[in-house]
Design a protein around this motif. Structure first.
Motif, short mmCIF file in Angstrom:
data_model
loop_
_atom_site.label_atom_id
_atom_site.label_comp_id
_atom_site.label_asym_id
_atom_site.label_seq_id
_atom_site.Cartn_x
_atom_site.Cartn_y
_atom_site.Cartn_z
N THR A 137 0.84 -1.20 0.00
CA THR A 137 0.00 0.00 0.00
C THR A 137 0.87 1.25 0.00
N ASN A 138 1.93 1.23 0.77
CA ASN A 138 2.85 2.36 0.84
C ASN A 138 3.47 2.60 -0.54
N GLU A 140 2.22 1.83 -3.48
CA GLU A 140 1.17 2.36 -4.36
C GLU A 140 0.94 3.85 -4.10
N LEU A 141 0.93 4.22 -2.82
CA LEU A 141 0.71 5.63 -2.47
C LEU A 141 1.88 6.50 -2.94
N ARG A 142 3.10 6.00 -2.82
CA ARG A 142 4.27 6.76 -3.29
C ARG A 142 4.19 6.96 -4.81
N GLU A 144 1.45 7.06 -6.62
CA GLU A 144 0.38 8.02 -6.88
C GLU A 144 0.84 9.45 -6.59
#
Length: 176
Positions: A137-138, A140-142, A144
């Motif tokens: 998840t981390n 993916e957020l980076r 984005e």
């Protein structure tokens, strides 16, 4: 042989075929006229059975109290188990299995600094799975965030190319 001492008023009356003898302690005990002492029947097995049932009941109460304290997330100490179970400290200390369980749960609580029930605590494999999920998840957020930064830069470039639009980084121009 009958005793020369007078019988005390609280001494039990004996049957006609028995007499009493005085023991070295001064108490009197019944004796058959034949001279053979007949002890009363041994009923201690009833007492042992009752004590064993009581012990089992108290152990179960203490185990239930430990489970309740653990489920509620309360501190698990000997004093807390005594209060919750209605047993005594001396009784708990006579049962090494209970003391070991109390110490094990207390140590777990102190190490984790969280008072969660055993069933709600994470196992090593579930912790590893959670770490993998959070790492993904981390990432993916980076990605984005990077995509949005690039998009932001492009939009800001388009804004600077427009002469009639007010820019955020400089005062508006006068158009003649």
């Amino acid at each position: 042989m009958p005793s020369d001492r007078p019988r005390s008023p609280e001494a039990p009356k004996t049957a006609t075929n028995t007499t009493t003898i005085t023991l070295t302690t001064g108490l009197q005990a019944p004796r058959c006229l034949s001279g053979v002492f007949r002890p009363s029947p041994d009923n201690t097995h009833y007492l042992r059975s009752a004590e064993q049932q009581r012990r089992t009941r108290l152990i179960e109460q203490a185990q239930q109290a430990i489970r309740r304290l653990d489920t509620a997330g309360e501190a698990i100490t000997v004093a807390a188990v005594v209060r919750a179970s209605g047993t005594s400290r001396a009784f708990l200390y006579r049962i090494p299995e209970l003391i070991q369980e109390i110490q094990r749960l207390r140590d777990l609580q102190q190490r984790s600094d969280q008072r969660q029930p055993v069933r709600q605590r994470m196992t090593d494999s579930s912790k590893e799975a959670r770490i993998r999920q959070l790492t993904a998840t981390n990432g993916e957020l980076r990605a984005e965030i990077q995509r949005l930064r690039t998009q932001n830069a492009l939009l800001l470039g388009h804004l600077r190319e427009q002469p009639t639009i007010h820019h955020l980084d400089r005062p508006p121009r006068q158009v003649d």
